[in-house]
Enzyme design. Structure first.
Site, short mmCIF file in Angstrom:
data_model
loop_
_atom_site.label_atom_id
_atom_site.label_comp_id
_atom_site.label_asym_id
_atom_site.label_seq_id
_atom_site.Cartn_x
_atom_site.Cartn_y
_atom_site.Cartn_z
N ARG A 178 0.85 -1.19 0.00
CA ARG A 178 0.00 0.00 0.00
C ARG A 178 0.89 1.23 0.00
O ARG A 178 1.84 1.33 0.78
CB ARG A 178 -0.93 0.04 1.20
CG ARG A 178 -1.64 1.41 1.30
CD ARG A 178 -2.99 1.38 1.94
NE ARG A 178 -3.54 2.72 1.99
CZ ARG A 178 -4.18 3.33 0.98
NH1 ARG A 178 -4.33 2.71 -0.17
NH2 ARG A 178 -4.65 4.55 1.12
N GLU A 232 0.91 10.31 4.29
CA GLU A 232 0.65 10.61 5.70
C GLU A 232 -0.56 11.52 5.84
O GLU A 232 -0.82 12.38 5.00
CB GLU A 232 1.87 11.27 6.34
CG GLU A 232 2.16 12.67 5.84
CD GLU A 232 3.39 13.28 6.52
OE1 GLU A 232 4.03 12.60 7.33
OE2 GLU A 232 3.69 14.44 6.20
N CYS A 233 -1.30 11.32 6.90
CA CYS A 233 -2.48 12.13 7.19
C CYS A 233 -2.53 12.32 8.70
O CYS A 233 -3.04 11.45 9.42
CB CYS A 233 -3.75 11.46 6.67
SG CYS A 233 -5.27 12.36 7.07
N GLN A 240 -7.95 3.14 6.38
CA GLN A 240 -7.14 2.55 5.31
C GLN A 240 -5.76 2.14 5.83
O GLN A 240 -5.25 1.08 5.47
CB GLN A 240 -6.99 3.55 4.16
CG GLN A 240 -8.23 3.70 3.31
CD GLN A 240 -7.97 4.50 2.05
OE1 GLN A 240 -7.16 5.43 2.05
NE2 GLN A 240 -8.62 4.15 0.97
N GLY A 281 -1.92 15.60 2.55
CA GLY A 281 -2.89 16.36 1.77
C GLY A 281 -2.70 16.26 0.28
O GLY A 281 -2.82 17.24 -0.44
N ARG A 282 -2.39 15.04 -0.21
CA ARG A 282 -2.06 14.82 -1.63
C ARG A 282 -0.90 15.70 -2.07
O ARG A 282 -0.85 16.20 -3.20
CB ARG A 282 -3.28 15.05 -2.54
CG ARG A 282 -4.43 14.09 -2.31
CD ARG A 282 -5.45 14.13 -3.44
NE ARG A 282 -6.57 13.24 -3.16
CZ ARG A 282 -7.68 13.60 -2.55
NH1 ARG A 282 -7.84 14.86 -2.18
NH2 ARG A 282 -8.64 12.75 -2.31
N THR A 315 -13.19 18.56 -2.17
CA THR A 315 -11.77 18.46 -1.88
C THR A 315 -10.90 18.82 -3.09
O THR A 315 -9.82 19.39 -2.95
CB THR A 315 -11.42 17.05 -1.35
OG1 THR A 315 -10.04 16.99 -1.03
CG2 THR A 315 -11.73 15.97 -2.36
N ASP A 327 -3.88 16.75 -7.48
CA ASP A 327 -3.03 15.79 -6.77
C ASP A 327 -1.58 16.13 -7.07
O ASP A 327 -1.15 16.07 -8.22
CB ASP A 327 -3.35 14.36 -7.22
CG ASP A 327 -2.76 13.30 -6.30
OD1 ASP A 327 -1.73 13.57 -5.65
OD2 ASP A 327 -3.33 12.19 -6.23
N ARG A 380 1.12 14.67 -5.59
CA ARG A 380 2.04 13.65 -5.07
C ARG A 380 2.99 13.14 -6.15
O ARG A 380 2.71 13.21 -7.35
CB ARG A 380 1.24 12.49 -4.48
CG ARG A 380 0.58 12.84 -3.17
CD ARG A 380 -0.29 11.72 -2.66
NE ARG A 380 -1.47 11.50 -3.50
CZ ARG A 380 -2.40 10.61 -3.22
NH1 ARG A 380 -2.29 9.85 -2.15
NH2 ARG A 380 -3.45 10.48 -4.02
N LYS A 434 -2.33 5.59 -8.84
CA LYS A 434 -1.25 4.86 -8.19
C LYS A 434 -0.82 3.66 -9.03
O LYS A 434 0.38 3.36 -9.14
CB LYS A 434 -1.68 4.41 -6.79
CG LYS A 434 -1.80 5.54 -5.79
CD LYS A 434 -2.15 5.02 -4.40
CE LYS A 434 -2.29 6.16 -3.40
NZ LYS A 434 -2.66 5.69 -2.05
#
Length: 378
Positions: free
Chosen positions: A231, A235-236, A252, A276-277, A297, A309, A311, A337
């Site tokens: 996975r 981080e959140c 998750q 936060g993406r 969002t 996004d 990331r 992903k």
């Protein structure tokens, strides 16, 4: 990695840090030099340094999506990729800046869509300065709002003022070069509630910046040769640590560890420092404020000047390679992903659905993930 690339990475990291502490930096290249300060953080002294370095009028530089909100009309923009495995709306818009707004407090309000409107009703667009896209990219690397005060400058003036100088080419190369320099720096056995034999491996890039983690989860019934569950988890703080109901990140995270521990192949949870993406915790909180005002969002991120996004999944691919994990069964609902890992050379043997029911607070968030981000929530 050659020494000159390590030095370049460190120069970009230092430039981002200078912007965060309110000090201007010089971006240099064949098209000349641009003195740049972050509207969100620039101090009175920083504005003085910018004025002394400038060889022309200062302008306000905004990401196109933020400029569209300010101008209250669509702004043409290009769609590009900041790095393999990312989807980031790129571009910039330059606006004339009334002298009265060359003030730290006013500039912070100009940058932040949650603050009051200070620009004239019809702000005047002006020519795009050299290195504008680089300046926006550097602000994003610093996890600042992509709103900057910029002016043409000369390298000699910047040196006289002791301003840090960074190459435009190095800034634009950073999203690819930094992940390629990742190295394992520490690891330890960390027994977890759902995975008593888990280990955590820490990775750091050559610029000395933030660390990313890999949680290695052994199976309760290991069988060699099987493809591990993997996975990629950004981080959140609010969801992972505080149990926020606004998202599904906490379930998750914990659900992935539970599944890996029970799976014959075990697994790896790649824990990326891309809150936060990719926009950072402070900007995520700003996005929450905008969501409370009616935006979803995706639109909230765009109103801040960020792409949907931001990331970089190349980071995850390099970490997996360092762990000798080249084939994975990916725990995800996010097609980006799957595509991102494949583009970075990791073979995804299978997608494993990783869905959790809404809790009454995050139902709209989950609906937006499915409808606007294309997540496979069925």
């Amino acid at each position: 990695m050659p020494d000159h690339r390590v030095l370049a990475l460190r120069a970009v990291h230092r430039a981002a840090s200078e912007l965060r502490r309110g000090t201007p930096v010089l971006i240099t290249g064949p098209d000349g030099a641009l003195v740049v300060a972050a509207a969100e953080t620039v101090s009175a002294r920083g504005l003085g340094d910018l004025s002394n370095a400038a060889r022309g009028p200062a302008v306000l530089l905004l990401a196109p999506v933020r400029a569209a909100a300010v101008l209250q009309r669509p702004v043409p923009q290009g769609l590009g990729a900041a790095a393999i495995g990312t989807a980031s709306e790129m571009g910039a818009v330059a606006l004339r800046l009334p002298p009265a707004l060359l003030d730290p407090a006013a500039l912070r309000s100009l940058a932040d869509p949650t603050a009051e409107r200070l620009l004239p009703e019809q702000p005047e667009r002006t020519a795009m300065p050299a290195h504008a896209l680089t300046a926006i990219a550097l602000a994003k690397l610093a996890r600042l709002l992509p709103a900057l005060v910029v002016a043409p400058a000369t390298e000699t003036t910047g040196a006289w003022l002791d301003l840090l100088s960074v190459s435009a080419a190095d800034v634009l190369a950073y999203p690819v070069d930094a992940p390629a320099s990742l190295a394992r720096v520490a690891e330890a056995r960390v027994p977890l509630e759902d995975a008593p034999e888990a280990r955590i491996v820490a990775f750091r890039a050559a610029d000395g910046g933030i660390e990313h983690l890999a949680i290695l989860v052994d199976s309760v019934a290991p069988q060699p040769g099987l493809v591990p569950l993997v996975r990629i988890h950004s981080e959140c703080f609010t969801g992972d640590l505080l149990g926020s109901l606004r998202c599904d990140c906490g379930p998750q995270l914990r659900g992935a560890i539970q599944r890996m521990a029970a799976d014959p192949a075990g697994g790896v949870l790649v824990y990326l420092a891309q809150e936060g993406r990719g926009i950072g915790l402070v900007n995520k909180l700003r996005a929450y404020t905008l969501q409370d005002q009616g935006l979803d969002t995706l639109d909230a991120n765009r109103a801040l000047g960020y792409g949907a996004d931001e990331r970089n999944f190349w980071v995850a691919a390099e970490m997996l390679r360092a762990l000798d994990v080249k084939r994975v069964r990916l725990l995800t609902n996010n097609p980006d992903k799957l595509a991102g890992l494949a583009a970075c050379g990791i073979t995804v043997e299978q997608r494993e659905a990783h869905q959790f029911e809404g809790n009454g607070v995050n139902d709209g968030y989950l609906e937006t993930k499915a409808r606007r981000f294309g997540h496979l929530l069925t």
